[in-house]
Structure formats: structure tokens, C-alpha cells
Write a protein that holds these residues in place. Structure first.
Motif, short mmCIF file in Angstrom:
data_model
loop_
_atom_site.label_atom_id
_atom_site.label_comp_id
_atom_site.label_asym_id
_atom_site.label_seq_id
_atom_site.Cartn_x
_atom_site.Cartn_y
_atom_site.Cartn_z
N HIS A 59 12.39 -35.97 8.93
CA HIS A 59 11.25 -34.69 8.95
C HIS A 59 10.09 -35.74 9.50
CE1 HIS A 59 9.16 -31.29 7.57
NE2 HIS A 59 8.89 -31.30 8.52
N HIS B 226 7.92 -35.96 13.20
CA HIS B 226 6.28 -35.80 12.90
C HIS B 226 5.60 -37.16 13.18
CE1 HIS B 226 6.35 -31.47 12.14
NE2 HIS B 226 7.11 -31.65 11.24
N HIS C 132 13.20 -28.98 15.31
CA HIS C 132 12.08 -28.86 14.32
C HIS C 132 10.57 -28.53 15.05
CE1 HIS C 132 10.30 -28.74 10.17
NE2 HIS C 132 9.48 -29.48 10.79
N HIS D 9 7.77 -25.52 14.63
CA HIS D 9 6.49 -25.34 14.50
C HIS D 9 5.84 -24.89 15.64
CE1 HIS D 9 5.62 -28.02 11.13
NE2 HIS D 9 6.73 -28.60 11.29
N HIS E 12 2.18 -27.88 4.85
CA HIS E 12 2.73 -28.85 5.79
C HIS E 12 2.50 -27.99 7.29
CE1 HIS E 12 5.47 -31.18 8.47
NE2 HIS E 12 6.27 -30.07 8.68
#
Ligand SMILES: [Zn+2]
Ligand SMILES: [Zn+2]
Length: 251
Positions: A22, A27, A62, A66, A214
């Protein structure tokens, strides 16, 4: 003793899920050398075992989460599966969410879904030769069989109920974070999505359940928030890793 080892295994695999897949792989909150990347890549496979999540496929899915959080384009929003305002149908709806997410993940990995061709300009952890083994049936069945044998030798009675959670640990962790972090809790920031801080579980989940914090600051390596009790237990580990030169923060 065996139970402690099983819980230790689950939280070690969750640590790698949050730290490597993650925060680093998706990110890019910090950097590390290729040597350390491969070390954590291997450890992620070792601990996730039969439920290993391919880092590049994970990152692409992921990022889509987002980009479209809690809309119908979100790959795994609980709002697309629950018909209860408070998510009280979770035994059925969260299982369905897990199943559909697993199906989508396999399509991204096989590059038969459009998400697989997105984010081409971003760099993700890749290790072609090892990935083809880690994603193979041989690895999935082999690591699953190894875990079953560990249970055969050491589990007694009720401990067997933990086996499915260990065999599916990566998927179970994802489901807990996606469901709770987008259904139950409070919000610090009024974002267009339904992200929440599920404080009661956030510390044991290595800070992953501070989803509202987050989603507000996806590039921040610290998921803790403005409130004194919002402590992200993974952040001090990152500070330590920086001190001993395993990682570097970008800014
Ligand atoms: Zn989220
Ligand atoms: Zn994220």
C-alpha cells in the motif's frame, strides 16, 4: 502458544500489506533500494502465502479505488454491495465484495481488464521471474498445503477456525479495511467519498483504518490524524527504517 504464532503471522502479513503493497508500492510515500524492494517483495510472498497479492495489480486496483472512491466505479466500495445504511448485512455483503474483488484482481493480473492498462507512466515494484512463480498455482497450492500441514501438526480443536483467515489473509485484510474504513466510524474531513476512521480497530490494523485521514492525504506516510488519540503504529516503524537507511522519505 500456537495461537500467538498464528496471530503474529497475521499481523506480520498485514504489516507487509500496509508497508510494502500500500504505502510503498502504490502511493510511493517513500523510496528504497532495489535490494530492499526485493527483500520486502519476497517477505510479502512468504507471509501472504496462498493469498499473495501481486504488487503491480494491487497498486493499479488501489489507485482506481482512490480515483473513484465510493462511486459505482470504485472496485470495492461496500456501498456498492450493502443494502443496509449501516452495513449491517456485512456477513453476506462483505463476502460478496471479497468475491467480486478477487475476480477483478485476477482479471487485472491476467491483463484482461481495462484497469491493467492504466497508470502506465507510474513505476510499481516488479520482479518478473519471481512474480510468475509467486502467482502460479504451484505457489498458491504449495503454500496453502504447507499452512494446512502446520495446522495438522500444531492445532488442537477450536484453533482450526483460524485456518481460512490465514489461507486468505491478504484478501481478509483488504476486506476488513475496505468495509470498515468506508462504512463504520467518524470523519475528520468532509470528502466526497464515504471514508471513515474506524478508531477502535485502527491501531491493531497498523493504522490502515484511518481511511478518512488517508483519503485526505494519500501521499502522507503517517495515517494518524489531528486528534491526539489517532496514532498510526506503522509510522514510528517508518521513522526507524529511515534512521537505519532502509527507506527514505521523498520530502
Ligand atoms: Zn479507501
Ligand atoms: Zn491508499
Amino acid at each position: 502458544m500456537f495461537v500467538l504464532l498464528i496471530f503474529g503471522h497475521f499481523f506480520a502479513s498485514l504489516f507487509l500489506h500496509s508497508f510494502f503493497l500500500h504505502r510503498y508500492g502504490t502511493h510511493h510515500q517513500f523510496t528504497m533500494t532495489k535490494k530492499w524492494e526485493r527483500t520486502f517483495f519476497f517477505l510479502t510472498w512468504l507471509f501472504q502465502g496462498s493469498s499473495f497479492l501481486n504488487p503491480k495489480s494491487y497498486a493499479r486496483m488501489h489507485l482506481e479505488h482512490h480515483a473513484h472512491s465510493d462511486t459505482t466505479d470504485d472496485p470495492h466500495s461496500p456501498l456498492n454491495f450493502s443494502i443496509s445504511k449501516y452495513g449491517l448485512d456485512f456477513p453476506y455483503a462483505a463476502t460478496r465484495m471479497m468475491y467480486m474483488t478477487k475476480k477483478l484482481f485476477a482479471q487485472i493480473r491476467k491483463e484482461t481488464h481495462e484497469i491493467a492498462s492504466m497508470y502506465k507512466n507510474r513505476v510499481f515494484p516488479e520482479w518478473e521471474t519471481f512474480e510468475s512463480f509467486a502467482d502460479s498455482k504451484l505457489s498458491v497450492i504449495g503454500m496453502g498445503t504447507l499452512m494446512v500441514l502446520i495446522f495438522v501438526f500444531f492445532a488442537s480443536g477450536w484453533e482450526w477456525i483460524l485456518l481460512p483467515f490465514i489461507l486468505l489473509n491478504g484478501a481478509v485484510q483488504g476486506a476488513i479495511v475496505n468495509w470498515c474504513g468506508h462504512m463504520w466510524g467518524y470523519r475528520n474531513y468532509d470528502l466526497p467519498d464515504n471514508s471513515k476512521n474506524t478508531w477502535i480497530l485502527s491501531s491493531v490494523m497498523w493504522g490502515e483504518l484511518f481511511q478518512n485521514n488517508h483519503h485526505k492525504y494519500p501521499d502522507s506516510p503517517n495515517f494518524g490524524g489531528p486528534k491526539w488519540y489517532e496514532f498510526d503504529p506503522l509510522y514510528p516503524v517508518l521513522l526507524f527504517f529511515r534512521k537505519v537507511h532502509i527507506i527514505n522519505f521523498k520530502t
